[in-house]
Design a protein around this motif. Structure first.
Motif, PDB file in Angstrom:
ATOM      1  N   VAL A 146     -48.051  88.854   5.356  1.00  6.73           N
ATOM      2  CA  VAL A 146     -48.553  90.222   5.215  1.00  6.73           C
ATOM      3  C   VAL A 146     -47.733  90.988   4.182  1.00  6.73           C
ATOM      4  O   VAL A 146     -46.521  90.799   4.074  1.00  6.73           O
ATOM      5  CB  VAL A 146     -48.505  90.953   6.573  1.00  6.73           C
ATOM      6  N   ASP A 147     -48.385  91.904   3.480  1.00  7.89           N
ATOM      7  CA  ASP A 147     -47.677  92.647   2.438  1.00  7.89           C
ATOM      8  C   ASP A 147     -46.747  93.725   3.014  1.00  7.89           C
ATOM      9  O   ASP A 147     -45.807  94.162   2.346  1.00  7.89           O
ATOM     10  CB  ASP A 147     -48.657  93.258   1.436  1.00  7.89           C
ATOM     11  N   GLU A 148     -47.022  94.206   4.257  1.00  9.41           N
ATOM     12  CA  GLU A 148     -46.134  95.157   4.926  1.00  9.41           C
ATOM     13  C   GLU A 148     -45.756  94.589   6.299  1.00  9.41           C
ATOM     14  O   GLU A 148     -46.299  95.010   7.327  1.00  9.41           O
ATOM     15  CB  GLU A 148     -46.815  96.522   5.078  1.00  9.41           C
ATOM     16  N   PRO A 149     -44.828  93.630   6.322  1.00  6.64           N
ATOM     17  CA  PRO A 149     -44.550  92.890   7.561  1.00  6.64           C
ATOM     18  C   PRO A 149     -44.031  93.751   8.710  1.00  6.64           C
ATOM     19  O   PRO A 149     -44.419  93.542   9.860  1.00  6.64           O
ATOM     20  CB  PRO A 149     -43.509  91.853   7.131  1.00  6.64           C
ATOM     21  N   ASP A 150     -43.159  94.721   8.419  1.00  2.00           N
ATOM     22  CA  ASP A 150     -42.596  95.543   9.506  1.00  2.00           C
ATOM     23  C   ASP A 150     -43.676  96.363  10.198  1.00  2.00           C
ATOM     24  O   ASP A 150     -43.738  96.420  11.429  1.00  2.00           O
ATOM     25  CB  ASP A 150     -41.500  96.474   8.962  1.00  2.00           C
TER      26      ASP A 150
END
Length: 311
Positions: A51-55
């Motif tokens: 995913v591009d925004e893992p958090d």
């Protein structure tokens, strides 16, 4: 003629060679499948790599499992529509919720190509199509309206209402004796004005508090009894008044002993079946809308063999 045929053959071979050498586009489907597998197993490390925004993605997925009290999820991928550098994967979410309840719906994810690799674009809608930023899903119980108790001649004897429980929380209280004396004094003062309020002995209350870990229930009162003393009780550190669903006698003084026994016998029969919903909530837990709603089923009135006119 032979020369022309040779040239045509050479051109055809060159074209065939060019087609054979053109690289096949990299498919986005394996990445979509891997994301779904990691979602189902709550594999945070695997999700973070896709995913591009893992958090943000892992936090939202964990919040969804928690908010739904989910026992598991089964995700079925049924379509991947791929362009040159963007793809859309459509799938069905089947959540397993407590008490054999299920939540099913369709949604989709967007994948973008970064170099030669596909990556999942983080959007809350890949969890549910109704979710926006800073929103989550939450499973909620909807209590059923309690049934009344009626006499054999059709008069309502008891109706759903509230009782009020006085509770002492011992945490942080070094000496319970002064607290017990204050609580006892307030309740005894009300007993002098209304003898239906049972007295509480300060010494007995102090001993019970000393022998109890955590919280201790001092007594249960109706609305008329609690109203004059609630503010004083709640002003004492460690004392609170809980509101609890209860069957309330409609007419004070009507067969109190009989109705007290009836209350304990029929209590479970008056509860009905609770409903449930799945709500979209904001960061503060406030419900914005329902994505699933199952209304409660109230219990029918309980008729007992007591004649109101005789009583």
């Amino acid at each position: 003629m032979k020369k022309m045929m040779s040239l045509l053959c050479a051109a055809l071979c060159a074209a065939t060679s060019l087609v054979a050498c053109t690289p096949k586009p990299v498919s986005a489907q394996p990445v979509a499948e891997e994301f779904i597998e990691d979602f189902q197993s709550r594999n945070s490390e695997g999700l973070a790599a896709l995913v591009d925004e893992p958090d943000a993605a892992t936090a939202a997925i964990d919040s969804t499992f928690s908010g739904l009290q989910a026992e598991g999820v089964d995700i079925q991928l049924y379509d991947v529509n791929q362009q040159e550098s963007i793809a859309t994967a459509k799938y069905t979410m089947n959540w397993e919720l407590p008490r054999d309840r299920t939540l099913s719906y369709d949604t989709e994810m967007t994948l973008t190509k970064k170099g030669s690799q596909w990556q999942v674009r983080w959007l809350p809608s890949l969890i549910h199509p109704s979710l926006g930023a800073h929103q989550a899903l939450q499973l909620r119980s909807i209590p059923a309206e309690r049934a009344s108790v009626v006499s054999s001649d059709g008069v309502e004897l008891m109706a759903p209402g509230l009782s009020y429980r006085v509770v002492v929380d011992k945490e942080g209280i070094a000496d319970v004796r002064p607290l017990a004396a204050k609580v006892s004094g307030i309740i005894d003062k009300e007993h002098a004005a209304d003898d239906s309020v049972s007295q509480v002995d300060a010494g007995d209350l102090a001993k019970n508090l000393e022998d109890t870990d955590g919280s201790y229930s001092v007594g249960v009162y109706n609305e008329k009894q609690i109203e004059p003393m609630r503010a004083e009780l709640e002003a004492i550190p460690g004392v609170r008044v809980n509101e609890e669903p209860a069957l309330i006698t409609k007419e004070a003084g009507l067969a109190p002993d009989i109705l007290s026994r009836v209350r304990s016998i029929v209590s479970d029969d008056t509860e009905g079946a609770a409903g449930w919903s799945v709500a979209v909530v904001n960061d503060n837990g406030a419900a914005l809308s329902d994505v699933e709603y199952h209304k409660p089923a109230p219990a029918p009135a309980v008729r007992i063999g007591l004649d109101y006119n005789v009583q």
